[in-house]
Design a protein around this motif. Structure first.
Motif, PDB file in Angstrom:
ATOM      1  N   ASN A  42       0.830  -1.208   0.000  1.00 19.50           N
ATOM      2  CA  ASN A  42       0.000   0.000   0.000  1.00 19.50           C
ATOM      3  C   ASN A  42       0.864   1.259   0.000  1.00 19.50           C
ATOM      4  OD1 ASN A  42      -2.210  -1.664   0.113  1.00 19.50           O
ATOM      5  ND2 ASN A  42      -2.740  -1.202   2.231  1.00 19.50           N
ATOM      6  N   ASP A  59      -3.937   5.439   0.098  1.00 15.83           N
ATOM      7  CA  ASP A  59      -4.377   6.069   1.334  1.00 15.83           C
ATOM      8  C   ASP A  59      -5.396   5.159   2.011  1.00 15.83           C
ATOM      9  OD1 ASP A  59      -5.228   7.679   3.387  1.00 15.83           O
ATOM     10  OD2 ASP A  59      -5.836   9.356   2.115  1.00 15.83           O
ATOM     11  N   TRP A  94     -13.204  10.815   9.715  1.00 21.68           N
ATOM     12  CA  TRP A  94     -12.225  10.039   8.967  1.00 21.68           C
ATOM     13  C   TRP A  94     -11.462   9.092   9.880  1.00 21.68           C
ATOM     14  CZ3 TRP A  94     -12.130  10.737   3.724  1.00 21.68           C
ATOM     15  CH2 TRP A  94     -12.843  11.848   3.257  1.00 21.68           C
TER      16      TRP A  94
END
Length: 200
Positions: free
Chosen positions: A17, A23, A51
């Protein structure tokens, strides 16, 4: 090494990743938020960070593997569960058979921030026991401690593990960190202080 991360079940997936610039932070689903807290800050929860990164396999704990009853496991802090799982895997990744470490001077140093997790079980709620769970399960004879120095907790845990080996206190050590935000009230407080992004 071993670990679980948002959108990455292990450290190989995490590296993949990172190398691709993925992200792993996304907008949290509405059911993550307590409606009472949202009502306290306005109809839409304006100003509150929505978030976060979510562990995909956060509920995949096998209590019987660790000689725990399902009821005991249900009362355990997720920090304790994660350290048991990933600690076992880290020993295996290092070429150790975890059960063969019994009685040896193996230290456990874990950086962790208190989560405010509470249950009817003192042992399940106690942050002090986060590092001791795997030490007790494997009957290790080195130090087992939780370190909290804020954002440097994991680095300090690794430093203390190195010092424990250098001094001869431990033969080998398990060192790292765990952080799981378990209460949305913490998001509200951190948002109020202005230290979380409102846009992710």
């Amino acid at each position: 090494m071993s670990g679980q991360f948002p959108m990455a079940e292990d450290y190989n997936a995490l590296w993949n990743n990172l190398s691709q610039g993925l992200d792993a932070v996304g907008e949290l689903r509405g059911d993550y938020f307590d409606p009472r807290h949202l009502a306290a800050v306005g109809e839409s929860g304006a100003g509150v960070s929505h978030w976060g990164g979510v562990l995909r396999h956060r509920d995949f704990f096998d209590p019987l593997f660790f000689n725990l009853s399902p009821a005991d496991a249900e009362g355990m802090s997720p920090h304790q569960r994660l350290v048991l799982q990933e600690g076992w895997r880290a020993f295996e990744d290092a070429g150790c058979v975890p059960k063969e470490l019994e009685g040896r001077r193996v230290g456990v140093f874990v950086g962790a921030e208190p989560t405010g997790y509470s249950s009817r079980s003192f042992a399940g709620s106690s942050e002090a026991i986060v590092g001791a769970r795997i030490s007790y399960f494997l009957n290790l004879r080195g130090p087992a401690m939780v370190v909290n120095t804020g954002c440097s907790s994991s680095a300090m845990a690794i430093h203390l593990a190195c010092e424990s080996i250098r001094s001869g206190e431990s033969e080998i050590c398990l060192a790292g960190g765990v952080s799981a935000a378990l209460r949305t009230s913490v998001l509200f407080e951190l948002s109020r202080l202005g230290i979380l992004s409102r846009t992710g």
